[in-house]
Design a protein around this motif. Structure first.
Motif, PDB file in Angstrom:
ATOM      1  N   LYS A 208       0.822  -1.209   0.000  1.00  0.00           N
ATOM      2  CA  LYS A 208       0.000   0.000   0.000  1.00  0.00           C
ATOM      3  C   LYS A 208       0.860   1.265   0.000  1.00  0.00           C
ATOM      4  CE  LYS A 208      -4.004  -2.016   2.393  1.00  0.00           C
ATOM      5  NZ  LYS A 208      -4.814  -2.010   3.640  1.00  0.00           N
ATOM      6  N   GLN A 209       2.109   1.146   0.461  1.00  0.00           N
ATOM      7  CA  GLN A 209       2.996   2.303   0.519  1.00  0.00           C
ATOM      8  C   GLN A 209       3.632   2.635  -0.827  1.00  0.00           C
ATOM      9  OE1 GLN A 209       5.837   1.696   3.708  1.00  0.00           O
ATOM     10  NE2 GLN A 209       4.241   1.019   5.120  1.00  0.00           N
ATOM     11  N   VAL A 210       3.416   1.775  -1.836  1.00  0.00           N
ATOM     12  CA  VAL A 210       3.942   2.036  -3.175  1.00  0.00           C
ATOM     13  C   VAL A 210       2.979   2.979  -3.891  1.00  0.00           C
ATOM     14  CG1 VAL A 210       4.622   1.051  -5.385  1.00  0.00           C
ATOM     15  CG2 VAL A 210       5.083  -0.202  -3.259  1.00  0.00           C
ATOM     16  N   THR A 211       3.439   4.179  -4.201  1.00  0.00           N
ATOM     17  CA  THR A 211       2.627   5.210  -4.837  1.00  0.00           C
ATOM     18  C   THR A 211       3.463   5.888  -5.923  1.00  0.00           C
ATOM     19  OG1 THR A 211       3.387   6.920  -3.299  1.00  0.00           O
ATOM     20  CG2 THR A 211       1.420   5.641  -2.651  1.00  0.00           C
ATOM     21  N   PRO A 212       2.850   6.726  -6.774  1.00  0.00           N
ATOM     22  CA  PRO A 212       3.671   7.490  -7.731  1.00  0.00           C
ATOM     23  C   PRO A 212       4.760   8.299  -7.030  1.00  0.00           C
ATOM     24  CG  PRO A 212       1.373   7.589  -8.385  1.00  0.00           C
ATOM     25  CD  PRO A 212       1.406   6.881  -7.041  1.00  0.00           C
ATOM     26  N   GLN A 213       4.438   8.889  -5.879  1.00  0.00           N
ATOM     27  CA  GLN A 213       5.430   9.692  -5.163  1.00  0.00           C
ATOM     28  C   GLN A 213       6.555   8.821  -4.611  1.00  0.00           C
ATOM     29  OE1 GLN A 213       5.176  12.928  -5.355  1.00  0.00           O
ATOM     30  NE2 GLN A 213       7.121  13.271  -4.287  1.00  0.00           N
TER      31      GLN A 213
END
Length: 236
Positions: A208-213
């Protein structure tokens, strides 16, 4: 010499077995192994990849094809969250390189991006990009790789590619947890690295901590200035 002292050996058993039945076998066949309590450890020879940028071109063979390897490396923060970010960065970059180099340009025989990390002798990571192509396309395709890396550093990964990474990782994890070989490797590695064996239960949160940012930050962190560039070309 190696088997004269089993005092430092660690044995890992996984599978469907009965502990009371197994225990006397362990006492008989493992408990009787010799032990001198020598408490050995490894010696760090201080061998590291060079800092900065290194470029090597080798000419071998007669086939009209080239092989390119771009290797980024550096120190690594040994926490599971960062391991997930490296895995995600490798996956989203490979998706884009396949789209650009193979599908759009029809310029490569195959392309891959992979990130690996280790704790000993010191925590380090290696990020590797490989592809094969026609010799005359080497520089153009490397430029496209650099363009895609620059895009990741500026805007991060596309949300659709992150969703692909999450879905494939979760599917793979579900299959792995049914396999004894996975558990053997996982528990052995957690013990060897001194990590919590319950770490596996938090993998959904790490995903869940994988984001574009976060992929933008990972690209800037792991695809930096320490680069080894190797190109194999046919003889002139």
């Amino acid at each position: 010499e190696r088997f004269a002292d089993a005092g430092n050996f660690t044995f890992v058993f996984v599978g469907n077995f009965d502990v009371p039945t197994l225990r006397p076998l362990l006492e008989t066949y493992l408990g009787s192994l010799p032990s001198t309590n020598s408490n050995e450890t490894f010696r760090d020879l201080g061998i590291r990849a060079p800092q900065g940028q290194v470029s090597k071109t080798v000419r071998r063979g007669a086939d009209p094809k080239a092989s390119v390897q771009l290797v980024y490396m550096g120190d690594f923060e040994w926490v599971p969250e960062q391991a997930t970010q490296v895995d995600a960065l490798a996956e989203v970059l490979e998706i884009k390189l396949v789209e650009q180099l193979r599908e759009a340009e029809s310029g490569v025989y195959g392309v891959s991006a992979s990130g690996v990390y280790g704790r000993y002798p010191v925590p380090r990571y290696t990020f590797r990009i490989n592809f094969g192509c026609a010799p005359e396309n080497v520089e153009k395709l490397i430029a496209l790789v650099n363009k895609e890396i620059a895009r990741l550093k500026t805007t991060g990964a596309d949300a659709a590619d992150i969703a692909k990474f999450r879905a494939e990782t979760q599917r793979e994890q579900e299959l792995q947890r049914k396999d004894n070989n996975f558990w053997l490797g996982y528990l052995s590695n957690q013990y060897y690295n001194g990590d919590d064996p319950l770490e596996l239960l938090s993998e959904t949160e790490f995903l869940k901590q994988v984001t574009p940012q976060s992929t933008k930050a990972a690209a800037n962190r792991y695809l930096g200035n320490n680069l080894l560039r190797f190109v194999l070309l046919p003889k002139e």
